[in-house]
Design an enzyme around this catalytic site. Structure first.
Site, PDB file in Angstrom:
ATOM      1  N   SER A   1      -9.250  -5.542   5.177  1.00 58.97           N
ATOM      2  CA  SER A   1      -9.513  -5.140   6.441  1.00 58.97           C
ATOM      3  C   SER A   1      -9.646  -5.992   7.397  1.00 58.97           C
ATOM      4  O   SER A   1     -10.292  -7.055   7.273  1.00 58.97           O
ATOM      5  CB  SER A   1     -10.518  -4.057   6.503  1.00 58.97           C
ATOM      6  OG  SER A   1     -11.050  -3.639   7.738  1.00 58.97           O
TER       7      SER A   1
ATOM      8  N   GLU B   1     -11.441  -5.602   9.797  1.00 60.64           N
ATOM      9  CA  GLU B   1     -13.197  -5.445   9.933  1.00 60.64           C
ATOM     10  C   GLU B   1     -13.643  -6.701   9.370  1.00 60.64           C
ATOM     11  O   GLU B   1     -14.664  -7.006   9.757  1.00 60.64           O
ATOM     12  CB  GLU B   1     -13.389  -4.286   9.363  1.00 60.64           C
ATOM     13  CG  GLU B   1     -14.957  -3.833   9.787  1.00 60.64           C
ATOM     14  CD  GLU B   1     -15.429  -3.585  10.999  1.00 60.64           C
ATOM     15  OE1 GLU B   1     -14.240  -3.257  11.759  1.00 60.64           O
ATOM     16  OE2 GLU B   1     -16.469  -3.386  11.701  1.00 60.64           O
TER      17      GLU B   1
ATOM     18  N   TYR C   1     -19.825  -2.086   5.668  1.00 55.09           N
ATOM     19  CA  TYR C   1     -18.263  -1.728   5.479  1.00 55.09           C
ATOM     20  C   TYR C   1     -17.603  -3.189   5.359  1.00 55.09           C
ATOM     21  O   TYR C   1     -17.002  -3.694   4.341  1.00 55.09           O
ATOM     22  CB  TYR C   1     -17.762  -0.792   6.383  1.00 55.09           C
ATOM     23  CG  TYR C   1     -16.178  -0.791   6.228  1.00 55.09           C
ATOM     24  CD1 TYR C   1     -15.773   0.059   5.110  1.00 55.09           C
ATOM     25  CD2 TYR C   1     -15.404  -1.426   6.983  1.00 55.09           C
ATOM     26  CE1 TYR C   1     -14.163   0.085   4.869  1.00 55.09           C
ATOM     27  CE2 TYR C   1     -13.920  -1.434   6.827  1.00 55.09           C
ATOM     28  CZ  TYR C   1     -13.564  -0.686   5.691  1.00 55.09           C
ATOM     29  OH  TYR C   1     -12.050  -0.527   5.649  1.00 55.09           O
TER      30      TYR C   1
HETATM   31  P1  NAP Z   1      -9.496   7.278   4.244  1.00 54.32           P
HETATM   32  O1  NAP Z   1      -8.397   8.130   4.769  1.00 54.32           O
HETATM   33  O2  NAP Z   1     -10.806   7.363   4.372  1.00 54.32           O
HETATM   34  O3  NAP Z   1      -9.292   7.578   2.501  1.00 54.32           O
HETATM   35  C1  NAP Z   1     -10.239   6.843   1.616  1.00 54.32           C
HETATM   36  C2  NAP Z   1      -9.737   7.364   0.198  1.00 54.32           C
HETATM   37  O4  NAP Z   1     -10.639   6.746  -0.926  1.00 54.32           O
HETATM   38  C3  NAP Z   1      -9.949   8.985   0.100  1.00 54.32           C
HETATM   39  O5  NAP Z   1      -8.612   9.235  -0.746  1.00 54.32           O
HETATM   40  C4  NAP Z   1     -11.254   9.083  -0.722  1.00 54.32           C
HETATM   41  O6  NAP Z   1     -11.131  10.304  -1.533  1.00 54.32           O
HETATM   42  C5  NAP Z   1     -11.196   8.110  -1.560  1.00 54.32           C
HETATM   43  N1  NAP Z   1     -12.384   7.610  -1.999  1.00 54.32           N
HETATM   44  C6  NAP Z   1     -13.625   7.341  -1.249  1.00 54.32           C
HETATM   45  N2  NAP Z   1     -14.417   6.780  -2.105  1.00 54.32           N
HETATM   46  C7  NAP Z   1     -14.160   6.905  -3.454  1.00 54.32           C
HETATM   47  C8  NAP Z   1     -14.898   6.571  -4.781  1.00 54.32           C
HETATM   48  N3  NAP Z   1     -15.886   6.438  -4.983  1.00 54.32           N
HETATM   49  N4  NAP Z   1     -13.867   6.708  -5.936  1.00 54.32           N
HETATM   50  C9  NAP Z   1     -12.369   7.171  -5.751  1.00 54.32           C
HETATM   51  N5  NAP Z   1     -12.089   7.429  -4.559  1.00 54.32           N
HETATM   52  C10 NAP Z   1     -12.696   7.449  -3.575  1.00 54.32           C
HETATM   53  O7  NAP Z   1      -8.819   5.704   4.198  1.00 54.32           O
HETATM   54  P2  NAP Z   1      -7.417   5.296   4.790  1.00 54.32           P
HETATM   55  O8  NAP Z   1      -7.653   5.109   6.115  1.00 54.32           O
HETATM   56  O9  NAP Z   1      -6.290   5.921   4.015  1.00 54.32           O
HETATM   57  O10 NAP Z   1      -7.361   3.556   4.183  1.00 54.32           O
HETATM   58  C11 NAP Z   1      -7.162   3.530   2.975  1.00 54.32           C
HETATM   59  C12 NAP Z   1      -7.797   2.047   2.575  1.00 54.32           C
HETATM   60  O11 NAP Z   1      -7.564   0.901   3.622  1.00 54.32           O
HETATM   61  C13 NAP Z   1      -9.388   1.956   2.667  1.00 54.32           C
HETATM   62  O12 NAP Z   1      -9.886   1.353   1.627  1.00 54.32           O
HETATM   63  C14 NAP Z   1      -9.665   1.575   4.040  1.00 54.32           C
HETATM   64  O13 NAP Z   1     -11.153   0.891   4.018  1.00 54.32           O
HETATM   65  C15 NAP Z   1      -8.648   0.542   4.075  1.00 54.32           C
HETATM   66  N6  NAP Z   1      -8.401   0.219   5.537  1.00 54.32           N
HETATM   67  C16 NAP Z   1      -7.860   1.127   6.253  1.00 54.32           C
HETATM   68  C17 NAP Z   1      -7.379   0.933   7.620  1.00 54.32           C
HETATM   69  C18 NAP Z   1      -6.931   1.947   8.625  1.00 54.32           C
HETATM   70  O14 NAP Z   1      -6.934   1.508   9.799  1.00 54.32           O
HETATM   71  N7  NAP Z   1      -6.771   3.105   8.143  1.00 54.32           N
HETATM   72  C19 NAP Z   1      -7.452  -0.467   8.069  1.00 54.32           C
HETATM   73  C20 NAP Z   1      -7.817  -1.454   7.060  1.00 54.32           C
HETATM   74  C21 NAP Z   1      -8.077  -1.191   5.915  1.00 54.32           C
HETATM   75  P3  NAP Z   1     -11.680  11.672  -0.909  1.00 54.32           P
HETATM   76  O15 NAP Z   1     -10.374  12.367  -0.282  1.00 54.32           O
HETATM   77  O16 NAP Z   1     -12.259  12.443  -2.277  1.00 54.32           O
HETATM   78  O17 NAP Z   1     -12.509  11.608   0.067  1.00 54.32           O
HETATM   79  N1  GDD Z   2     -15.410   6.849  15.158  1.00 57.57           N
HETATM   80  C1  GDD Z   2     -15.787   6.547  16.589  1.00 57.57           C
HETATM   81  N2  GDD Z   2     -16.474   7.648  17.106  1.00 57.57           N
HETATM   82  N3  GDD Z   2     -15.679   5.398  17.031  1.00 57.57           N
HETATM   83  C2  GDD Z   2     -16.142   5.199  18.212  1.00 57.57           C
HETATM   84  C3  GDD Z   2     -16.378   6.385  19.027  1.00 57.57           C
HETATM   85  C4  GDD Z   2     -16.878   7.456  18.520  1.00 57.57           C
HETATM   86  O1  GDD Z   2     -17.055   8.709  19.101  1.00 57.57           O
HETATM   87  N4  GDD Z   2     -16.493   6.051  20.609  1.00 57.57           N
HETATM   88  C5  GDD Z   2     -16.208   4.676  20.648  1.00 57.57           C
HETATM   89  N5  GDD Z   2     -15.930   4.242  19.314  1.00 57.57           N
HETATM   90  C6  GDD Z   2     -15.380   3.120  18.877  1.00 57.57           C
HETATM   91  C7  GDD Z   2     -16.178   2.250  17.848  1.00 57.57           C
HETATM   92  O2  GDD Z   2     -17.264   1.737  18.274  1.00 57.57           O
HETATM   93  C8  GDD Z   2     -15.079   1.035  17.660  1.00 57.57           C
HETATM   94  O3  GDD Z   2     -15.288  -0.118  18.499  1.00 57.57           O
HETATM   95  C9  GDD Z   2     -13.638   1.884  17.809  1.00 57.57           C
HETATM   96  O4  GDD Z   2     -13.951   3.012  18.764  1.00 57.57           O
HETATM   97  C10 GDD Z   2     -12.895   2.237  16.570  1.00 57.57           C
HETATM   98  O5  GDD Z   2     -13.882   2.816  15.688  1.00 57.57           O
HETATM   99  P1  GDD Z   2     -13.076   3.864  14.408  1.00 57.57           P
HETATM  100  O6  GDD Z   2     -11.988   4.479  14.844  1.00 57.57           O
HETATM  101  O7  GDD Z   2     -14.250   4.303  13.793  1.00 57.57           O
HETATM  102  O8  GDD Z   2     -12.302   2.564  13.581  1.00 57.57           O
HETATM  103  P2  GDD Z   2     -13.144   1.125  13.310  1.00 57.57           P
HETATM  104  O9  GDD Z   2     -12.366   0.082  14.023  1.00 57.57           O
HETATM  105  O10 GDD Z   2     -14.602   1.044  13.368  1.00 57.57           O
HETATM  106  O11 GDD Z   2     -12.758   1.043  11.602  1.00 57.57           O
HETATM  107  C11 GDD Z   2     -11.410   1.501  11.185  1.00 57.57           C
HETATM  108  O12 GDD Z   2     -10.398   0.259  11.232  1.00 57.57           O
HETATM  109  C12 GDD Z   2     -10.901  -0.717  10.172  1.00 57.57           C
HETATM  110  C13 GDD Z   2      -9.857  -1.827  10.452  1.00 57.57           C
HETATM  111  O13 GDD Z   2     -10.039  -2.741  11.536  1.00 57.57           O
HETATM  112  C14 GDD Z   2     -11.500   2.076   9.977  1.00 57.57           C
HETATM  113  O14 GDD Z   2     -10.245   2.633   9.408  1.00 57.57           O
HETATM  114  C15 GDD Z   2     -11.871   0.902   8.774  1.00 57.57           C
HETATM  115  O15 GDD Z   2     -11.671   1.585   7.418  1.00 57.57           O
HETATM  116  C16 GDD Z   2     -10.798  -0.150   8.750  1.00 57.57           C
HETATM  117  O16 GDD Z   2     -10.830  -1.103   7.927  1.00 57.57           O
END
Ligand code: NAP
Ligand code: GDD
Length: 343
Positions: free
Chosen positions: A130, A132, A153
């Site tokens: 990520s 992050e 995280y």
């Molecule tokens: P998500 O919608 O939160 O999905 C997370 C998945 O992980 C769900 O299927 C959840 O199952 C499963 N999970 C959580 N804890 C588990 C455990 N202990 N054992 C087995 N399964 C578990 O996340 P996403 O947005 O699809 O992201 C996919 C991956 O990419 C994650 O690793 C996330 O950290 C990473 N990532 C995401 C982003 C982004 O912007 N979306 C960016 C960079 C990296 P349940 O449905 O049962 O909760």
């Molecule tokens: N969730 C949330 N809720 N975020 C808020 C809010 C709120 O009410 N108000 C402001 N924010 C700001 C957060 O402080 C952050 O700066 C930004 O919105 C994005 O927050 P999220 O959408 O929760 O995503 P993230 O950037 O913290 O994390 C996501 O992206 C990562 C990749 O950079 C997640 O998908 C992570 O799993 C992923 O790795």
């Protein structure tokens, strides 16, 4: 027929990746957590009864906290490709549940890597790393940027990144890190900021809500479209050599700009509806993430096509359509469950 195992198949990315791999002719296996309520809504449209001819998606109970189960699963399936997408993926929640986040988002990855090794199978391994991890390192960020995580995280993902590299170097496993910047879609979890905004826009437009409570509006993110990013994951595992890649749009957008676009698209003025609530602030914030995905473009031919403005419109349209479609059943659902107000 190639076989793939996806952990996190019930999540946003897992569902799009399963769709992509099925469309390419793969047999897809997914790890799902046993839950007292159904947690497969994002993949129900892909599911066929395994007794029916032509079923190519199979779901297995398991958890990244259960290493022995991962070994038996891998030994039974013998996948050609393993995509480790499972994680506690919410940054704000990781401050509330740091130990659990470390156990699943961090140690969970080495349990899966070790299961690959112990099962003695030959496969390619994708780790969902990520942006992050870059945390406080200033943008633009690429594969050479120093990691400086700002949350439990982010720190757990740094651990997973390094053990993935270590298994590549120590055991010759074709293991890669996709360092993905934020990517969103109508399937995005409801407590991530983009979906929280677009879902609220739809409900305000329908007269069901009036206020949206938000935290820091000044942070900068590089928001792309999830279906394009899962294509990038797949391409990383088809490459000749294992290496790590950044996927991003390269286009910065503040939370405020995303808000403006989403509200404007529905003919609303966000100033009339958005209120500040400090409970949505994080103890340490990641101020600015803007990715440089030029390596992915030159080596994999991957390039993001949808930027944050288009994305906001896609998501608002989808949330408005979902609300109209689901009618009163949806209307009775509160914007967020009361217990999830801290996310
Ligand atoms: P998500 O919608 O939160 O999905 C997370 C998945 O992980 C769900 O299927 C959840 O199952 C499963 N999970 C959580 N804890 C588990 C455990 N202990 N054992 C087995 N399964 C578990 O996340 P996403 O947005 O699809 O992201 C996919 C991956 O990419 C994650 O690793 C996330 O950290 C990473 N990532 C995401 C982003 C982004 O912007 N979306 C960016 C960079 C990296 P349940 O449905 O049962 O909760
Ligand atoms: N969730 C949330 N809720 N975020 C808020 C809010 C709120 O009410 N108000 C402001 N924010 C700001 C957060 O402080 C952050 O700066 C930004 O919105 C994005 O927050 P999220 O959408 O929760 O995503 P993230 O950037 O913290 O994390 C996501 O992206 C990562 C990749 O950079 C997640 O998908 C992570 O799993 C992923 O790795």
């Amino acid at each position: 027929m190639k076989k793939a195992l996806i952990t996190g198949i019930t999540g946003q990315d897992g569902s799009y990746l399963a769709e992509l791999l099925l469309s390419k002719g793969y047999e897809v296996h997914g790890l799902i957590r046993r839950s007292s309520t159904f947690n497969t809504s994002r993949i129900d449209h892909l599911y066929k009864d395994p007794h029916e001819p032509g079923a190519r998606m199979f779901l297995h109970y398991g958890d990244l906290s259960d290493g022995a189960r991962l070994v038996t699963l891998l030994a039974g399936i013998h996948p050609d490709e393993v995509y480790n997408l499972a994680a506690q993926s919410h940054v704000r929640v990781s401050f509330d549940e740091p130990e659990h986040t470390g156990d699943t988002t961090g140690i969970g990855s080495i349990r899966l890597l070790e299961a690959v090794r112990l099962a003695g199978i030959q496969c390619r391994f994708y780790q969902a790393s990520s942006s992050e991890m870059f945390g406080a390192s200033p943008p633009p960020q690429n594969e050479d940027t120093l990691f400086y995580p700002r949350s439990p995280y982010g720190a757990a993902k740094v651990y997973s990144y390094w053990v993935t590299r270590n298994y590549r170097e120590a055991y010759g496993l074709f293991a890669v890190n996709g360092i993905l910047f934020n990517h969103e879609s109508p399937r995005r979890g409801e407590t991530f900021v983009t979906r929280k905004i677009t879902r609220s826009v739809a409900r305000i437009k329908a007269g069901l809500e009036h206020n949206l409570y938000m935290g820091n509006l000044d942070s900068v993110r590089d928001w792309g479209y999830a279906p394009e990013y899962v294509e990038g994951m797949w391409r990383m595992l088809q490459a000749d050599e294992p290496r790590d890649y950044v996927l991003a749009t390269g286009v910065p957008c503040t939370v405020k700009e995303f808000l403006e676009t989403a509200f404007d698209h529905a003919g609303l003025d966000w100033h009339d509806h958005v209120k500040f609530d400090e409970r949505y602030l994080r103890p340490t914030e990641v101020d600015s993430l803007i990715g440089d995905a030029s390596h992915a473009e030159s080596a994999l031919g991957w390039k993001a096509g949808v930027d944050a403005t288009q994305l906001a419109r896609i998501m608002v349209d989808a949330d408005i359509a979902a609300l109209e479609c689901e009618g009163s059943a949806w209307i009775d659902t509160p914007l967020l469950p009361a217990w999830d107000k801290a996310s």
